[in-house]
Design a protein around this motif. Structure first.
Motif, PDB file in Angstrom:
ATOM      1  N   ASP A 165       0.855  -1.185   0.000  1.00  0.00           N
ATOM      2  CA  ASP A 165       0.000   0.000   0.000  1.00  0.00           C
ATOM      3  C   ASP A 165       0.891   1.235   0.000  1.00  0.00           C
ATOM      4  O   ASP A 165       1.636   1.476   0.950  1.00  0.00           O
ATOM      5  CB  ASP A 165      -0.892  -0.004   1.238  1.00  0.00           C
ATOM      6  N   PRO A 166       0.867   2.054  -1.076  1.00  0.00           N
ATOM      7  CA  PRO A 166       1.745   3.220  -1.159  1.00  0.00           C
ATOM      8  C   PRO A 166       1.600   4.162   0.027  1.00  0.00           C
ATOM      9  O   PRO A 166       2.566   4.816   0.425  1.00  0.00           O
ATOM     10  CB  PRO A 166       1.308   3.901  -2.460  1.00  0.00           C
ATOM     11  N   LYS A 167       0.391   4.244   0.615  1.00  0.00           N
ATOM     12  CA  LYS A 167       0.167   5.154   1.733  1.00  0.00           C
ATOM     13  C   LYS A 167       0.872   4.686   3.003  1.00  0.00           C
ATOM     14  O   LYS A 167       1.197   5.479   3.872  1.00  0.00           O
ATOM     15  CB  LYS A 167      -1.337   5.294   2.000  1.00  0.00           C
ATOM     16  N   GLN A 168       1.062   3.369   3.126  1.00  0.00           N
ATOM     17  CA  GLN A 168       1.675   2.820   4.334  1.00  0.00           C
ATOM     18  C   GLN A 168       3.138   2.441   4.153  1.00  0.00           C
ATOM     19  O   GLN A 168       3.847   2.229   5.127  1.00  0.00           O
ATOM     20  CB  GLN A 168       0.900   1.574   4.798  1.00  0.00           C
ATOM     21  N   LYS A 169       3.581   2.349   2.899  1.00  0.00           N
ATOM     22  CA  LYS A 169       4.943   1.887   2.631  1.00  0.00           C
ATOM     23  C   LYS A 169       5.991   2.774   3.293  1.00  0.00           C
ATOM     24  O   LYS A 169       6.973   2.297   3.849  1.00  0.00           O
ATOM     25  CB  LYS A 169       5.167   1.843   1.120  1.00  0.00           C
ATOM     26  N   ARG A 170       5.760   4.112   3.256  1.00  0.00           N
ATOM     27  CA  ARG A 170       6.724   5.035   3.850  1.00  0.00           C
ATOM     28  C   ARG A 170       6.805   4.877   5.357  1.00  0.00           C
ATOM     29  O   ARG A 170       7.847   5.047   5.959  1.00  0.00           O
ATOM     30  CB  ARG A 170       6.341   6.475   3.484  1.00  0.00           C
ATOM     31  N   SER A 171       5.661   4.521   5.974  1.00  0.00           N
ATOM     32  CA  SER A 171       5.638   4.349   7.427  1.00  0.00           C
ATOM     33  C   SER A 171       6.446   3.142   7.867  1.00  0.00           C
ATOM     34  O   SER A 171       6.896   3.084   9.010  1.00  0.00           O
ATOM     35  CB  SER A 171       4.195   4.215   7.915  1.00  0.00           C
ATOM     36  N   THR A 172       6.637   2.165   6.976  1.00  0.00           N
ATOM     37  CA  THR A 172       7.376   0.960   7.342  1.00  0.00           C
ATOM     38  C   THR A 172       8.802   1.282   7.743  1.00  0.00           C
ATOM     39  O   THR A 172       9.284   0.861   8.801  1.00  0.00           O
ATOM     40  CB  THR A 172       7.371  -0.051   6.177  1.00  0.00           C
ATOM     41  N   TRP A 173       9.525   2.050   6.893  1.00  0.00           N
ATOM     42  CA  TRP A 173      10.918   2.340   7.233  1.00  0.00           C
ATOM     43  C   TRP A 173      11.017   3.383   8.341  1.00  0.00           C
ATOM     44  O   TRP A 173      11.978   3.387   9.115  1.00  0.00           O
ATOM     45  CB  TRP A 173      11.699   2.756   5.994  1.00  0.00           C
ATOM     46  N   PRO A 387      14.084  14.602   4.778  1.00  0.00           N
ATOM     47  CA  PRO A 387      13.382  15.498   3.847  1.00  0.00           C
ATOM     48  C   PRO A 387      14.326  16.263   2.917  1.00  0.00           C
ATOM     49  O   PRO A 387      13.988  16.489   1.750  1.00  0.00           O
ATOM     50  CB  PRO A 387      12.636  16.461   4.786  1.00  0.00           C
ATOM     51  N   VAL A 388      15.497  16.647   3.430  1.00  0.00           N
ATOM     52  CA  VAL A 388      16.438  17.423   2.606  1.00  0.00           C
ATOM     53  C   VAL A 388      17.122  16.530   1.583  1.00  0.00           C
ATOM     54  O   VAL A 388      17.150  16.843   0.380  1.00  0.00           O
ATOM     55  CB  VAL A 388      17.493  18.122   3.497  1.00  0.00           C
ATOM     56  N   ILE A 389      17.672  15.408   2.036  1.00  0.00           N
ATOM     57  CA  ILE A 389      18.465  14.568   1.133  1.00  0.00           C
ATOM     58  C   ILE A 389      17.590  13.867   0.104  1.00  0.00           C
ATOM     59  O   ILE A 389      18.056  13.536  -1.001  1.00  0.00           O
ATOM     60  CB  ILE A 389      19.286  13.525   1.943  1.00  0.00           C
ATOM     61  N   THR A 393      18.208  12.587  -3.843  1.00  0.00           N
ATOM     62  CA  THR A 393      18.295  11.158  -4.178  1.00  0.00           C
ATOM     63  C   THR A 393      17.031  10.625  -4.830  1.00  0.00           C
ATOM     64  O   THR A 393      17.077   9.619  -5.531  1.00  0.00           O
ATOM     65  CB  THR A 393      18.580  10.331  -2.910  1.00  0.00           C
ATOM     66  N   GLY A 394      15.903  11.291  -4.568  1.00  0.00           N
ATOM     67  CA  GLY A 394      14.631  10.806  -5.103  1.00  0.00           C
ATOM     68  C   GLY A 394      14.052   9.648  -4.322  1.00  0.00           C
ATOM     69  O   GLY A 394      13.022   9.089  -4.702  1.00  0.00           O
ATOM     70  N   LEU A 395      14.696   9.260  -3.214  1.00  0.00           N
ATOM     71  CA  LEU A 395      14.203   8.169  -2.373  1.00  0.00           C
ATOM     72  C   LEU A 395      13.403   8.727  -1.206  1.00  0.00           C
ATOM     73  O   LEU A 395      13.821   9.687  -0.564  1.00  0.00           O
ATOM     74  CB  LEU A 395      15.363   7.329  -1.835  1.00  0.00           C
ATOM     75  N   GLU A 396      12.265   8.097  -0.903  1.00  0.00           N
ATOM     76  CA  GLU A 396      11.428   8.570   0.198  1.00  0.00           C
ATOM     77  C   GLU A 396      12.161   8.490   1.536  1.00  0.00           C
ATOM     78  O   GLU A 396      11.957   9.319   2.411  1.00  0.00           O
ATOM     79  CB  GLU A 396      10.126   7.761   0.267  1.00  0.00           C
ATOM     80  N   GLY A 573      -2.215  -5.677 -11.540  1.00  0.00           N
ATOM     81  CA  GLY A 573      -1.075  -5.821 -12.427  1.00  0.00           C
ATOM     82  C   GLY A 573       0.072  -6.470 -11.688  1.00  0.00           C
ATOM     83  O   GLY A 573      -0.007  -6.754 -10.509  1.00  0.00           O
ATOM     84  N   ILE A 574       1.160  -6.701 -12.373  1.00  0.00           N
ATOM     85  CA  ILE A 574       2.352  -7.290 -11.766  1.00  0.00           C
ATOM     86  C   ILE A 574       3.506  -6.325 -11.972  1.00  0.00           C
ATOM     87  O   ILE A 574       3.751  -5.856 -13.076  1.00  0.00           O
ATOM     88  CB  ILE A 574       2.696  -8.641 -12.420  1.00  0.00           C
ATOM     89  N   GLU A 575       4.193  -6.017 -10.876  1.00  0.00           N
ATOM     90  CA  GLU A 575       5.359  -5.154 -11.011  1.00  0.00           C
ATOM     91  C   GLU A 575       6.548  -5.825 -10.348  1.00  0.00           C
ATOM     92  O   GLU A 575       6.402  -6.582  -9.389  1.00  0.00           O
ATOM     93  CB  GLU A 575       5.108  -3.788 -10.367  1.00  0.00           C
ATOM     94  N   LEU A 576       7.716  -5.575 -10.904  1.00  0.00           N
ATOM     95  CA  LEU A 576       8.939  -6.144 -10.341  1.00  0.00           C
ATOM     96  C   LEU A 576       9.519  -5.134  -9.391  1.00  0.00           C
ATOM     97  O   LEU A 576       9.901  -4.037  -9.778  1.00  0.00           O
ATOM     98  CB  LEU A 576       9.944  -6.458 -11.451  1.00  0.00           C
ATOM     99  N   SER A 577       9.580  -5.500  -8.122  1.00  0.00           N
ATOM    100  CA  SER A 577      10.000  -4.548  -7.094  1.00  0.00           C
ATOM    101  C   SER A 577      11.264  -5.029  -6.436  1.00  0.00           C
ATOM    102  O   SER A 577      11.328  -6.138  -5.928  1.00  0.00           O
ATOM    103  CB  SER A 577       8.897  -4.396  -6.039  1.00  0.00           C
ATOM    104  N   THR A 578      12.277  -4.195  -6.439  1.00  0.00           N
ATOM    105  CA  THR A 578      13.499  -4.459  -5.699  1.00  0.00           C
ATOM    106  C   THR A 578      13.559  -3.463  -4.557  1.00  0.00           C
ATOM    107  O   THR A 578      13.690  -2.276  -4.763  1.00  0.00           O
ATOM    108  CB  THR A 578      14.744  -4.293  -6.584  1.00  0.00           C
ATOM    109  N   HIS A 579      13.428  -3.959  -3.320  1.00  0.00           N
ATOM    110  CA  HIS A 579      13.418  -3.076  -2.156  1.00  0.00           C
ATOM    111  C   HIS A 579      14.788  -2.472  -1.939  1.00  0.00           C
ATOM    112  O   HIS A 579      15.778  -3.184  -1.864  1.00  0.00           O
ATOM    113  CB  HIS A 579      13.006  -3.861  -0.903  1.00  0.00           C
ATOM    114  N   VAL A 580      14.860  -1.154  -1.856  1.00  0.00           N
ATOM    115  CA  VAL A 580      16.129  -0.464  -1.643  1.00  0.00           C
ATOM    116  C   VAL A 580      15.982   0.429  -0.434  1.00  0.00           C
ATOM    117  O   VAL A 580      15.041   1.205  -0.383  1.00  0.00           O
ATOM    118  CB  VAL A 580      16.521   0.379  -2.868  1.00  0.00           C
TER     119      VAL A 580
END
Length: 580
Positions: A165-173, A387-389, A393-396, A573-580
């Motif tokens: 879930d995109p809304k919860q994914k950020r809360s995981t890390w 928030p700054v970096i 980097t484009g990473l959440e 759909g199916i997406e290929l996800s590599t967790h970074v």
């Protein structure tokens, strides 16, 4: 969050999320409050209350720490294979509570402790076998309880956020920052307020308060049961890993298939261990792929898993193997940090620790600077750095967990490097004042010279340890996340034992014929502690190079997940996800 039902798993509808965090964190906070509240002052309790000889007390501490570092593997196995994380935490917390109650009772009832020393006695009466038995049983119960809590709380907490879930994914890390902050805050309270109560009010209150807090946390944790997102266990993960090894060995003489798509796949068999998505085939360790080669003897509808395994199960084993080198790199940082409780503590005992003319900071309380530095770094990292970096980097999450670990390694190198120069400053002051042969005399140099190394260790932990925890949780196979978290605690245990081994080796081989030693037993002023710090620095530099090499060639686990479409009428759909 939609209801999801698969073989071996069940996730309740609209459960989990931020609302569950107070119930989960309360359990971890109280466990750390109890552990640190006792561990920080344990040597004092054993020697002053039970009248143990110093060596025996030290061995008791070592045995307890070693056991507490190994039991998370057992707790994680039980959670992943049989009981699930919720029930493992619940039962382990109750076992822990029983151990704390018995320990508190032994501190309150006079009959469970040896009598107080009399002024005219040269030797105090040591605790008898019955009194020691109560102590050892209490410590064993707390170690077993901690083994179920430590690996499962962090995994159970992260499970409350749906990574698909995109809304919860950020809360995981972000959860890992919150978890470590709560853990550090409770440790800070333990080494200050709880230790003060133990020393100045009594051990009954000093152990009783964490015991009551633990009881309340268990009630709160169970009270949150209807809100939790619970994943059922999916069978023994270790059995699956062994099955892949056996199957690969049995088919070792087979020729490798030309197309990886010919390897065995079975979504129904893997349903219970791939709720978040199926692992995709990777090109590494191809000899293990032979476990997924279909032969005429194999029944693809009902395969014997000791002969034929799916690609997902083969990739589970590959993931575990790939994690090993990165996991091992974290051990030496713990070895470096362990010196805060040994030689840095001895340095502090020889220095001027007056804050004012009438108030002194105890040497054992210097760890407050490590914990405070760690907490401040976590806040700055989460609220400012990310928030700054992330704009660059484009990473959440700002940077990858591998980058975060690397920064922690660099800071830890600076910590031990600085510690060596501070020791030179301390010894020069001792010699300048003619105190080189007076180890028990206070050297006129402020104890606050040690603050930089303590603070740097705290900063290093905020970067490396949390990054390490994120890495293990993210890259572990979905069905082994409790076990992967247990590896985090195993690294801490291994780092402590490595420190003991290193100190023993240096003490033995640096001994000179004139009685000199890098790490002397009686007089630190005549030692070469700075050489020891710099040796650890060099080892950490080598470890950093090793880590960078491992990180450079590390392959993230590729996972095929069902994409969540906003329009429910559309097919997944199916997406290929590599967790970074």
């Amino acid at each position: 969050m939609a209801t999801v039902e698969k073989k071996g798993h069940h996730v309740g509808k609209m459960k989990g999320g931020i609302v569950t965090m107070p119930f989960i964190f309360s359990n971890e906070i109280c466990e750390k409050l109890a552990v640190m509240g006792f561990a920080a002052n344990m040597l004092s309790y054993l020697t002053k209350q039970l009248h143990m000889p110093l060596t025996k007390a030290a061995n008791t501490l070592t045995n307890f720490s070693g056991t507490a570092g190994l039991t998370p593997l057992l707790g994680a196995f039980i959670a992943d294979a049989f009981a699930g994380r919720f029930w493992t935490i619940t039962v382990a917390s109750i076992i822990y509570q029983i151990g704390m109650i018995s320990l508190t009772i032994s501190a309150i009832l006079p009959k469970l402790r040896p009598p107080k020393c009399k002024d005219d006695q040269l030797l105090c009466q040591e605790a008898n076998s019955g009194q020691l038995a109560i102590l050892y049983i209490s410590l064993l119960l707390t170690a077993i309880g901690a083994g179920g809590i430590r690996p499962c709380v962090v995994s159970f907490g992260a499970d409350q956020f749906d990574e698909t879930d995109p809304k919860q994914k950020r809360s995981t890390w972000k959860f890992f920052n919150w978890y470590y902050f709560c853990m550090g805050a409770s440790m800070l309270v333990a080494v200050t307020i709880i230790v003060y109560i133990q020393d100045n009010i009594g051990w009954g209150w000093g152990l009783g308060i964490p015991t009551v807090a633990m009881a309340l946390s268990i009630i709160a944790f169970i009270f949150g049961y209807p809100l939790y997102r619970k994943l059922d266990p999916s069978g023994s993960p270790f059995t699956r890993l062994v099955q892949v090894c056996v199957a690969a060995y049995r088919k070792r003489n087979l020729a490798m298939v030309s197309d990886p798509q010919l390897l065995y796949e079975n979504e129904e068999i893997d349903a219970g261990i791939s709720l978040g998505g199926r692992l995709m085939h990777t090109q590494h360790m191809k000899f293990l792929d032979k476990a997924a080669i279909v032969t005429e003897e194999d029944d693809i509808k009902a395969p014997i898993l000791w002969r034929l395994n799916t690609v997902h199960r083969v990739e589970e084993l590959k993931s575990v193997i790939r994690m090993g080198p990165i996991w091992a790199a974290g051990i030496l940082l713990i070895t470096a940090a362990a010196q805060q409780h040994t030689f840095s503590l001895q340095q502090a005992k020889t220095m001027n620790n007056h804050l004012t003319k009438s108030f002194q900071i105890p040497a054992a309380s210097m760890s407050v600077f490590t914990l405070s530095s760690m907490l401040i770094t976590i806040i700055i990292y989460d609220r400012i750095f990310v928030p700054v970096i992330s704009r660059f980097t484009g990473l959440e999450r700002g940077i990858t967990f591998l980058s975060r670990m690397g920064i922690g390694f660099v800071i830890s190198i600076l910590a031990t490097l600085v510690a060596g120069f501070v020791e030179i400053k301390r010894k020069r002051t001792a010699f300048a004042n003619g105190l080189e042969d007076k180890p028990h005399e206070m050297i006129p140099i402020s104890v606050f010279w040690l603050v930089p190394q303590y603070c740097l260790h705290g900063m290093a932990e905020a970067f490396m340890s949390i990054g390490h925890l994120e890495f293990l949780y993210d890259q572990a196979p979905e069905s082994m996340r409790s076990t992967a978290t247990a590896l985090f605690w195993l690294a801490i245990s291994a780092g402590s034992y490595t420190s003991t081994l290193l100190v023993s080796i240096i003490h033995k081989f640096s001994a000179g014929p004139d009685g000199s030693n890098w790490l002397p037993d009686n007089n630190l002023n005549r030692g070469k502690l700075e050489y020891f710090y710099w040796l650890i620095t060099l080892l950490q530099v080598a470890n950093l190079i090793y880590y960078l090499f491992c990180a450079k060639f590390y392959t993230f686990k590729p996972i095929q997940v069902h994409a969540k479409d906003i329009d429910d009428s559309k097919e997944d759909g199916i997406e290929l996800s590599t967790h970074v």
